[in-house]
Design an enzyme around this catalytic site. Structure first.
Site: not given
Length: 194
Positions: A155, A158
């Protein structure tokens, strides 16, 4: 007994697993007398050593990664290591909780990032994240585990958010790098021991 079998047995013994244990992946490496087995064993052994992280932190990172990857043998191994290093039940539970929470966050925020639609950023996430508010392992270390799990789960949003938070908390890039290194090596080992 050939060298490949000896290396596998050493790895399994270090993990506290019966030497008769084999997965299809381990068997293929063994039959092929793969030179990679030595690298695998040495790389895995290095997951508990770091100039930037304590052995307890290494074990908790390993545990969180093993849980994230749904790997039973490595979860047991790193739980035992963390306990041996004085990790409390609350710290161990938090490492497990971090893996679960980041699994949801990584899916959700990857979706937002991939679609690149403003509308999705305006809709509340409605994902409870109380675990992140006052972590028993401390804000900095929880962010470090979160970054490592986000890197494993791919991700980008993130990873960038947690890395930014860590830098603002005063974490060195070397410490961040080592946390991700450990998560990557636990993930690699989990491809053949599961």
């Amino acid at each position: 007994m050939n060298e490949s079998t000896e290396i596998i047995n050493e790895l399994l013994q270090g993990l506290g697993i019966d030497m008769a244990y084999r997965t299809a992946s381990l068997t293929l490496l063994e039959k092929g007398e793969s030179r990679y087995l030595r690298d695998l064993k040495l790389n895995f052994t290095s997951t508990l050593t770091s100039e930037q992280l304590s052995t307890k932190e290494c074990a908790l990172l390993g545990l969180s990664t093993a849980v994230n990857n749904n790997n039973g043998p490595l979860t047991t191994y790193f739980t035992n290591c963390a306990e041996e290093q004085g990790a409390t039940a609350a710290e161990i539970g938090e490492a497990v909780g971090c893996a679960s929470l980041l699994a949801s966050n990584n899916v959700f925020y990857r979706f937002r990032h991939f679609t690149q639609k403003e509308k999705y950023t305006q809709i509340p996430a409605r994902i409870r994240m109380q675990l992140m508010m006052k972590p028993v392992t401390g804000k900095e270390f929880f962010e470090l585990m979160s970054l490592a799990i986000s890197a494993v789960n791919g991700c980008e949003m993130c990873v960038n958010a947690h890395e930014d938070s860590l830098i603002k908390l005063g974490t060195t890039e070397e410490r961040i790098f080592d946390a991700v290194r450990i998560a990557s090596l636990v993930t690699a080992t989990g491809k053949v021991v599961f």
